[in-house]
Design an enzyme around this catalytic site. Structure first.
Site, PDB file in Angstrom:
ATOM      1  CB  SER A   1      -0.953   0.111   1.322  1.00 12.08           C
ATOM      2  OG  SER A   1      -1.627   1.289   1.131  1.00 12.08           O
TER       3      SER A   1
ATOM      4  CG  ASP B   1      -6.663  -3.188  -3.825  1.00 13.32           C
ATOM      5  OD1 ASP B   1      -7.094  -2.497  -2.569  1.00 13.32           O
ATOM      6  OD2 ASP B   1      -5.473  -2.624  -3.976  1.00 13.32           O
TER       7      ASP B   1
ATOM      8  CG  HIS C   1      -5.335  -2.609  -0.067  1.00 12.77           C
ATOM      9  ND1 HIS C   1      -5.087  -1.934  -0.997  1.00 12.77           N
ATOM     10  CD2 HIS C   1      -4.643  -2.105   0.980  1.00 12.77           C
ATOM     11  CE1 HIS C   1      -4.176  -1.073  -1.126  1.00 12.77           C
ATOM     12  NE2 HIS C   1      -4.207  -1.223   0.717  1.00 12.77           N
TER      13      HIS C   1
END
Length: 276
Positions: free
Chosen positions: A86, A212, A242
């Site tokens: 991320s 995602d 995610h």
């Protein structure tokens, strides 16, 4: 740190995401270490504490955490691959462009230039107003609370992680929401990384979930578009959201990152199976 064997001479520096903890990289770290690689997971400035701790830091502090870890880690190995989840993917790209001699490769996992996944509330599109709010002293204690499915497709795992997030122990599963002012810093980091993608020279493996819920897969494709002078491989996953390092396709992620790191280290790629 191990100082013998071809794999041990290749180091992997792992970077967690915004409001997250090194624990979200634990399974990947164990999988790579089991194959002999030397692994170091960094804790970003302001994380694993309170919301106030996080709000007091800026994106440059987070990047400094990774840079400092890289400079401590690099002398112990022959080459370093930096991998992040991320926001950690952005920091990995940033340190690769600022320290090209020390970074031999980048594993960008669930890259988040922007929050544009299918679960993100429409009101977050007003995030461009946050710098104005900060200038006016508004929103220091306001938070965008995370919402289901929290980046996790596996329902049993999701329940455990959510319970940890709300237990008050931020070191276990991170904070349950993103402070407004921290989102400002992520947007600034994103702009910085975008403007320097053309400087990336290290090969990059970008892994992203097709579904995602936090950041659309186009975030990964943006790396391939912007990194004009680096080899970028994009891998899309079918059965996770995610948090790909802990969700249903974590074994695939471990195997893909392993093969990528092995190639950079000049190590023959073997069949890898992981029990986690």
């Amino acid at each position: 740190m191990p100082g013998f064997g071809a794999a041990a001479r290749t180091g992997v520096l792992l970077v967690h995401g915004l409001t997250g903890t090194p624990a979200e990289m634990r399974l990947l770290a164990k999988g790579l270490n089991r194959e002999g690689f030397t692994v170091y997971a960094v804790q970003l400035a302001g994380h694993c504490g309170s919301m106030q701790d996080l709000v007091q830091t800026r994106w440059t502090d987070w990047l400094a955490s990774v840079q400092s870890a890289l400079l401590r880690f690099a002398p112990h190995v022959d080459r370093v691959v930096v991998g992040g989840l991320s926001m950690g993917a952005l920091l990995s790209l940033a340190v690769a462009t600022s320290h090209p001699r020390q970074v031999a490769g980048v594993a960008a996992l669930s890259t988040t230039f922007r929050y544009d996944g299918w679960s993100i509330p429409s009101y977050t599109k007003l995030a461009f107003l946050l710098p104005l709010f900060r200038l006016l002293g508004i929103g220091r204690h306001r938070v965008f609370m995370e919402a289901p499915p929290y980046g996790i497709k596996d329902e049993a795992l999701r329940a455990r992680v959510v319970a940890q997030m709300h237990s008050g122990d931020s070191a276990a599963a991170g904070l349950p929401g993103n402070p407004w002012w921290s989102i400002i810093e992520l947007r600034r980091l994103s702009a910085h990384v975008r403007s320097h993608l053309r400087d990336l020279r290290a090969p990059c493996l970008a892994i992203h979930a097709k579904e995602d819920d936090i950041s659309h897969r186009s975030n990964a494709e943006d790396i391939a578009t912007g990194a004009l002078h680096a080899k970028v491989e994009v891998v899309l996953l079918d059965n996770c959201y995610h948090m790909i390092t802990i969700d249903r396709e974590r074994r695939t992620v471990i195997a893909k990152v392993h093969d990528f790191v092995a190639r950079i280290g000049g190590i023959p790629v073997s069949k890898v199976t992981h029990g986690q």
